[in-house]
Design a protein around this motif. Structure first.
Motif, PDB file in Angstrom:
ATOM      1  N   GLN A  54      18.266  11.734  54.570  1.00  0.00           N
ATOM      2  CA  GLN A  54      19.142  10.924  53.743  1.00  0.00           C
ATOM      3  C   GLN A  54      18.398   9.711  53.212  1.00  0.00           C
ATOM      4  N   ALA A  55      18.867   9.194  52.097  1.00  0.00           N
ATOM      5  CA  ALA A  55      18.272   7.981  51.527  1.00  0.00           C
ATOM      6  C   ALA A  55      18.268   6.865  52.573  1.00  0.00           C
ATOM      7  N   GLY A  56      17.146   6.164  52.622  1.00  0.00           N
ATOM      8  CA  GLY A  56      16.978   5.114  53.607  1.00  0.00           C
ATOM      9  C   GLY A  56      16.329   5.575  54.889  1.00  0.00           C
ATOM     10  N   MET A  77       6.556   7.833  55.772  1.00  0.00           N
ATOM     11  CA  MET A  77       7.400   7.457  54.650  1.00  0.00           C
ATOM     12  C   MET A  77       8.690   6.837  55.179  1.00  0.00           C
ATOM     13  N   ASN A  78       8.909   5.585  54.862  1.00  0.00           N
ATOM     14  CA  ASN A  78      10.112   4.863  55.287  1.00  0.00           C
ATOM     15  C   ASN A  78      10.928   4.468  54.067  1.00  0.00           C
ATOM     16  N   SER A  79      12.172   4.112  54.314  1.00  0.00           N
ATOM     17  CA  SER A  79      13.075   3.677  53.234  1.00  0.00           C
ATOM     18  C   SER A  79      13.042   4.662  52.071  1.00  0.00           C
ATOM     19  N   VAL A 133      15.166  14.092  49.552  1.00  0.00           N
ATOM     20  CA  VAL A 133      15.919  12.905  49.966  1.00  0.00           C
ATOM     21  C   VAL A 133      17.277  12.962  49.281  1.00  0.00           C
ATOM     22  N   SER A 134      18.310  13.033  50.089  1.00  0.00           N
ATOM     23  CA  SER A 134      19.666  13.116  49.536  1.00  0.00           C
ATOM     24  C   SER A 134      20.267  11.718  49.408  1.00  0.00           C
ATOM     25  N   SER A 135      21.101  11.559  48.402  1.00  0.00           N
ATOM     26  CA  SER A 135      21.710  10.237  48.155  1.00  0.00           C
ATOM     27  C   SER A 135      23.018  10.071  48.911  1.00  0.00           C
TER      28      SER A 135
END
Length: 124
Positions: A12-14, A80-82, A122-124
């Motif tokens: 997920q995003a973030g 990979m973060n955020s 990455v899903s929003s």
């Protein structure tokens, strides 16, 4: 040089993901990560100089992604973060020619050796 990437997935995003790339020999001067999103050209993400560890990042990932290498294990990593939806892509690890100079380190044509790619979504 043979490369084998792993570690992609859905997040997920973030959230965070780590990619790993095992390589067969340390003859390259730089190793890096590039990515290709659907319908877009492959682009530079991050590279590291194997001797000394100097790193370079694309502006879009600076401060969020960290590239590293383990010379004893012949592995390359990308933390990979955020993560953002726009980070969704197939990520490729690559190894440069031995004579690659700094000004060439971000250019894909400096990298004749490529791994098979790993999908990051990455899903929003």
């Amino acid at each position: 040089v043979q490369l084998q990437a792993s570690g992609g997935g859905l997040v997920q995003a973030g959230g965070s993901l780590g990619l790993r790339c095992a390589y067969s020999e340390r003859t390259s001067r730089y190793m890096g990560w590039f990515r290709q999103a659907p319908g877009k050209e492959r682009e530079f993400v991050a590279v590291i100089k194997l001797s000394g560890g100097t790193t370079y990042y694309a502006d879009s990932v600076k401060g969020r992604f960290t590239i590293s290498r383990d010379s004893a294990e012949n592995t390359l990593a990308l933390q990979m973060n955020s993560l953002k939806p726009e980070d969704t892509a197939v990520y490729y690890c690559a190894a440069s020619r031995p004579g690659t100079i700094t000004s060439q380190a971000r250019q894909m044509d400096s990298y004749p050796y490529w791994g098979q790619g790993t999908q990051v979504t990455v899903s929003s």
